[in-house]
Scaffold this active site. Structure first.
Site, PDB file in Angstrom:
ATOM      1  N   ASP A  38       0.820  -1.228   0.000  1.00 48.47           N
ATOM      2  CA  ASP A  38       0.000   0.000   0.000  1.00 48.47           C
ATOM      3  C   ASP A  38       0.851   1.273   0.000  1.00 48.47           C
ATOM      4  O   ASP A  38       0.331   2.377   0.066  1.00 48.47           O
ATOM      5  CB  ASP A  38      -0.943   0.010   1.211  1.00 48.47           C
ATOM      6  N   GLY A  39       2.169   1.102  -0.065  1.00 47.31           N
ATOM      7  CA  GLY A  39       3.050   2.266  -0.152  1.00 47.31           C
ATOM      8  C   GLY A  39       3.661   2.701   1.172  1.00 47.31           C
ATOM      9  O   GLY A  39       4.522   3.578   1.207  1.00 47.31           O
ATOM     10  N   GLU A  40       3.229   2.093   2.293  1.00 47.94           N
ATOM     11  CA  GLU A  40       3.814   2.474   3.583  1.00 47.94           C
ATOM     12  C   GLU A  40       5.286   2.059   3.659  1.00 47.94           C
ATOM     13  O   GLU A  40       5.665   1.000   3.160  1.00 47.94           O
ATOM     14  CB  GLU A  40       3.066   1.784   4.724  1.00 47.94           C
ATOM     15  N   GLN A  97       8.279  25.906  -0.963  1.00 45.61           N
ATOM     16  CA  GLN A  97       6.941  26.334  -0.514  1.00 45.61           C
ATOM     17  C   GLN A  97       7.070  27.028   0.837  1.00 45.61           C
ATOM     18  O   GLN A  97       6.551  26.577   1.852  1.00 45.61           O
ATOM     19  CB  GLN A  97       6.030  25.116  -0.414  1.00 45.61           C
ATOM     20  N   HIS A 130      16.755  26.317  -0.598  1.00 43.16           N
ATOM     21  CA  HIS A 130      16.300  27.188  -1.685  1.00 43.16           C
ATOM     22  C   HIS A 130      16.331  28.671  -1.304  1.00 43.16           C
ATOM     23  O   HIS A 130      16.792  29.507  -2.070  1.00 43.16           O
ATOM     24  CB  HIS A 130      14.902  26.774  -2.135  1.00 43.16           C
ATOM     25  N   ASP A 169      18.558  33.735 -12.761  1.00 43.39           N
ATOM     26  CA  ASP A 169      17.570  34.717 -12.292  1.00 43.39           C
ATOM     27  C   ASP A 169      18.185  35.642 -11.248  1.00 43.39           C
ATOM     28  O   ASP A 169      19.259  35.368 -10.704  1.00 43.39           O
ATOM     29  CB  ASP A 169      16.310  34.014 -11.748  1.00 43.39           C
ATOM     30  N   LYS A 192      14.579  36.317 -15.096  1.00 45.69           N
ATOM     31  CA  LYS A 192      13.671  35.215 -15.441  1.00 45.69           C
ATOM     32  C   LYS A 192      12.291  35.512 -14.867  1.00 45.69           C
ATOM     33  O   LYS A 192      12.197  36.108 -13.804  1.00 45.69           O
ATOM     34  CB  LYS A 192      14.232  33.929 -14.801  1.00 45.69           C
ATOM     35  N   ASP A 220      22.933  27.406 -10.330  1.00 41.01           N
ATOM     36  CA  ASP A 220      21.613  27.455  -9.689  1.00 41.01           C
ATOM     37  C   ASP A 220      21.633  26.551  -8.455  1.00 41.01           C
ATOM     38  O   ASP A 220      22.519  25.699  -8.323  1.00 41.01           O
ATOM     39  CB  ASP A 220      20.530  26.980 -10.678  1.00 41.01           C
ATOM     40  N   GLY A 227      13.363  23.593 -16.785  1.00 45.06           N
ATOM     41  CA  GLY A 227      12.795  24.754 -17.480  1.00 45.06           C
ATOM     42  C   GLY A 227      13.683  25.991 -17.408  1.00 45.06           C
ATOM     43  O   GLY A 227      13.927  26.646 -18.429  1.00 45.06           O
TER      44      GLY A 227
HETATM   45  C1  R5P Z   1      14.111  28.857  -8.666  1.00 42.14           C
HETATM   46  O1  R5P Z   1      14.070  29.961  -8.134  1.00 42.14           O
HETATM   47  C2  R5P Z   1      15.218  27.887  -8.404  1.00 42.14           C
HETATM   48  O2  R5P Z   1      16.388  28.518  -7.999  1.00 42.14           O
HETATM   49  C3  R5P Z   1      15.488  27.028  -9.608  1.00 42.14           C
HETATM   50  O3  R5P Z   1      15.911  27.860 -10.676  1.00 42.14           O
HETATM   51  C4  R5P Z   1      14.253  26.280 -10.020  1.00 42.14           C
HETATM   52  O4  R5P Z   1      13.610  25.740  -8.922  1.00 42.14           O
HETATM   53  C5  R5P Z   1      14.600  25.203 -11.003  1.00 42.14           C
HETATM   54  O5  R5P Z   1      13.423  24.564 -11.397  1.00 42.14           O
HETATM   55  P1  R5P Z   1      13.231  24.093 -12.890  1.00 42.14           P
HETATM   56  O6  R5P Z   1      14.392  23.248 -13.246  1.00 42.14           O
HETATM   57  O7  R5P Z   1      11.941  23.327 -12.867  1.00 42.14           O
HETATM   58  O8  R5P Z   1      13.125  25.340 -13.728  1.00 42.14           O
END
Ligand code: R5P
Length: 293
Positions: A38-40, A97, A130, A169, A192, A220, A227
């Protein structure tokens, strides 16, 4: 002689945990994992920790929730042996988040932080979280460790042509500046924009003449869908740069991200072992071990 540390490796971070144990001269205990139909997750620690400080190492990359519950389970078990439980979560899922971007969104980072405290962690150590804001959600001592110095060491061994460091960014400026400083070169940041609903990314920068003919290192904290790196690389290729390298701490590389990044013109992706994989050639055990002692 062994120190008074015991290191326990969760299944998501076994190799890294072993390396940390060697550096700390610690007793190493492995954990056994069984996933029920069941994934546990059912976790068992093999052996008994020493009296003293106990370090649990487990990244929470995909499957994020399973790896998270396994990390919390290990911490809660270990709490019965010691009051000094260090949760080393090299890649911390949910860190993006950390605030309510759109009305009604749950700040899940806050919940995750509370769960580590409730499970019994006395300290948490994360690699390149992050944003520093995410650290504020922890009600226990929380330390962020930078992998930049280790990534720079790797890049110093490559013979790059007139290199320039690029942040995809504005939010990554500090990271790119730190990288460029240690690397001994200059940096620039692109602008970005991400659609908060679809996740789509566009580069809003004007032309960057200074990249022409140069080797570029896109720096990064993480690559998830790819993306951000794809859009940045496509933009930079149009400016007639030479080779593009992507350096990040956490390479999630969801789906066909690696293929798309290469197609966009990136010749090499370099990441750390916070997330084990084909690109994780940089070891972060030295910086984590230093942060523990
Ligand atoms: C965004 O602010 C982070 O520093 C990364 O650039 C981002 O989370 C990378 O996510 P993805 O590869 O989906 O663009």
């Amino acid at each position: 002689m062994l120190s008074n540390f015991t290191v326990i490796g969760g299944k998501a971070s076994e190799d890294l945990a072993k390396k940390i144990a060697v550096k700390l001269k610690a007793k190493y205990l492995k954990s056994e994992l069984r996933i029920f139909p069941d994934g546990e997750s059912k976790i068992t620690i093999s052996g008994k920790p020493k009296n003293g400080k106990i370090v649990v190492v487990q990244s929470t990359y995909p499957p994020v929730d399973s790896n998270l519950i396994q990390a919390l389970s290990l911490v809660s078990k270990i709490r019965k042996y010691s009051s000094q439980v260090y949760a080393v979560i090299p890649y911390l899922g949910y860190a993006r988040q950390d605030k309510e971007f759109l009305p009604g969104e749950v700040i899940t980072m806050s919940l995750v932080a509370n769960m580590f405290k409730a499970a019994g962690a006395s300290k948490i150590i994360i690699v390149d979280i992050h944003s520093k804001m995410a650290l504020n959600h922890f009600k226990i001592p929380a330390k962020n460790v930078s992998a930049i110095s280790e990534l720079v060491k790797y890049f110093k061994k490559l013979k790059l042509k007139d290199p320039l460091v690029i942040s995809p960014d504005i939010g990554g400026i500090t990271r790119a500046r730190d990288f460029a400083k240690l690397f001994g070169t200059k940096f620039i940041a692109l602008r970005k924009q991400r659609d908060r609903k679809t996740g789509n990314v566009v580069i809003k920068s004007a032309n960057q003449k200074q990249v022409k003919g140069r080797d570029l290192i896109l720096v990064d904290d993480m690559i998830s869908t790819g993306g951000s790196i794809v859009k940045a690389a496509e933009f930079l290729k149009k400016q007639k740069c030479k080779n593009i390298y992507a350096a990040c701490t956490h390479a999630l590389l969801i789906g066909d991200a690696e293929k798309r990044i290469r197609k966009a013109g990136v010749s090499k992706i370099v990441s750390t072992n916070t997330i084990p994989g084909r690109t994780s050639v940089v070891d972060v055990s030295p910086v984590i071990s230093k942060a523990i002692v």
